[in-house]
Enzyme design. Structure first.
Site, mmCIF file in Angstrom:
data_model
loop_
_atom_site.group_PDB
_atom_site.id
_atom_site.type_symbol
_atom_site.label_atom_id
_atom_site.label_comp_id
_atom_site.label_asym_id
_atom_site.label_seq_id
_atom_site.Cartn_x
_atom_site.Cartn_y
_atom_site.Cartn_z
ATOM 1 N N ASP A 117 -2.339 2.581 -4.862
ATOM 2 C CA ASP A 117 -3.896 2.803 -3.979
ATOM 3 C C ASP A 117 -4.173 1.531 -3.454
ATOM 4 O OD1 ASP A 117 -2.227 5.089 -2.814
ATOM 5 O OD2 ASP A 117 -2.810 5.694 -4.970
ATOM 6 N N HIS A 165 0.627 -1.393 -0.222
ATOM 7 C CA HIS A 165 -0.142 -0.519 -0.056
ATOM 8 C C HIS A 165 0.883 1.568 0.101
ATOM 9 C CE1 HIS A 165 -3.833 1.683 -0.499
ATOM 10 N NE2 HIS A 165 -4.206 1.620 1.228
#
Length: 413
Positions: free
Chosen positions: A388, A384
């Site tokens: 995204d 992450h």
């Protein structure tokens, strides 16, 4: 006497673990014949004899760590064969038990029974021979250069008469522990398993991992495979599976969402204009991940041939280390083992891994009607820090659309 040294194992690999001795002291050896098996972080490597002669001293034990260039054994050259020959002949009563006590490798009994034939077996095949009781000299090998594979041994065991295993089972009750007794067994982790454990834990500690799921209707891909599989195999000499479709679909989605194909290097993001797809393959010594280089330039047939070759050589233990280096994205197919859903772990320094799962009929709604379709869950685990949620979902949707309508792969949609 000639020294047997640990060979160069590959770039950045400076040491290995002695996994097994393939020759005992006093055994005759040929030039370049394997006398030991080493375990590296990724593959097993056989150490060949530098000369023809007689196996001399073993200078390290099974499980010891050895550096590249270290001397692990000696081999008496041709002139010493006559002097060394009497030793094995007069040794059955005393030296043989002593050797067995010193070496706890799984292939000792096989070597004593089958001599040179057993020495050519890979560690996984030796283990299968010991477990099944199959005489390797009676089995026709289907591996490279006629070598035995684990599947050959298992197939031979399934064809053995039922009466044959019975005597082997009879000693067990005599040596069995009392009823209700509990046993424990401690087995040293292989170097490969240690490396896998270290890398996976490192990935968890370093990456901000998250997994996003979707599902895919496999109806169209199954129909295409059913329709063309015979023609495909006749023309290309390889079976048409599902991985070819998924690799092509993944390559297309990676091109549209380049961050999924990227990696983090310090404070920089490295984007790749190529797709080197790592494919998780099950091998006797554990999971290995060979790489399909430049998958964006390969046809489905070329991809299927490459994966088939990887799978075969993984079982034989003949994959090369350079074939498992690199990779920009990984696909792991747990569905072949029956997995319904999982959260795969990233293979550093990659930033994402796609998990495929088993296909099963499930009720779904199509055009307002409940119908039964062959469905598969997809799981994308990703870092992450770089990817995204929007990009992860977009990637999975692009993959889903390509699989549910394979024509998209042909017209580049």
């Amino acid at each position: 006497m000639a020294d047997v040294k640990v060979p160069v194992l590959g770039e950045s690999i400076s040491e290995a673990t002695l996994g097994e001795w393939l020759k005992n002291p006093g055994d005759p050896v040929k030039l370049d014949e394997p006398i030991a098996s080493l375990e590296t972080d990724k593959v097993s490597v056989e150490v060949p004899s530098p000369v023809a002669g007689v196996m001399g001293d073993q200078l390290v034990k099974v499980g010891d760590t050895v550096a590249v260039g270290a001397i692990i054994a000696t081999v008496g050259e041709g002139g010493g064969t006559t002097a060394a020959a009497p030793a094995p002949a007069s040794a059955p009563a005393a030296p043989a038990p002593a050797t067995t006590g010193e070496q706890t490798g799984p292939g000792e009994q096989v070597r004593e029974r089958d001599g040179d034939a057993a020495a050519a077996l890979s560690p996984s095949v030796r283990r299968a021979v010991l477990e099944t009781g199959v005489d390797p000299s009676t089995v026709q090998g289907t591996g490279k250069d006629g070598r035995l594979t684990k599947d050959d041994v298992i197939a031979a065991a399934s064809n053995k008469p039922a009466a044959a295993p019975a005597p082997a089972a009879t000693p067990a009750p005599a040596a069995a522990a009392p009823a209700g007794a509990r046993k424990e067994e401690r087995v040293r982790m292989t170097r490969l398993r240690q490396t896998v454990a270290k890398r996976l834990k490192e990935a968890q500690n370093t990456a901000a991992m998250l997994t996003t799921f979707n599902d895919v209707d496999m109806t169209e891909v199954i129909a295409a495979r059913t329709k063309y599989k015979d023609l495909f195999e006749k023309k290309h000499g390889v079976r048409l599976g599902f991985m070819g479709f998924f690799v092509k679909a993944a390559v297309q989605a990676l091109r549209d969402i380049p961050s999924v194909n990227a990696s983090i290097d310090g404070e920089e993001i490295v984007y790749h204009d190529y797709a080197d797809i790592s494919v998780a393959v099950s091998a006797p010594q554990g999971l290995v991940v060979p790489v399909i280089r430049d998958a964006q330039d390969l046809s489905v047939a070329a991809i299927e041939k490459t994966i088939g070759d990887f799978g075969k050589r993984a079982k034989e233990g003949t994959l090369k280390m350079e074939e498992m280096k690199g990779g920009t994205f990984t696909i792991s197919n747990g569905g072949v083992f029956g997995s319904l859903m999982s959260t795969p772990i990233i293979n550093p320094p990659q930033s994402a891994v796609l998990g495929l799962h088993r296909i099963e009929d499930r009720p779904v709604v199509r055009d307002g009607q409940v119908v039964v379709r062959p469905m598969m869950y997809l799981a994308l685990s990703y870092d992450h820090r770089l990817i995204d949620g929007r990009e992860a979902v977009t990637f999975l949707v692009a993959l889903k659309n390509a699989i549910e309508d394979p024509t998209r792969l042909l017209i580049d949609l």
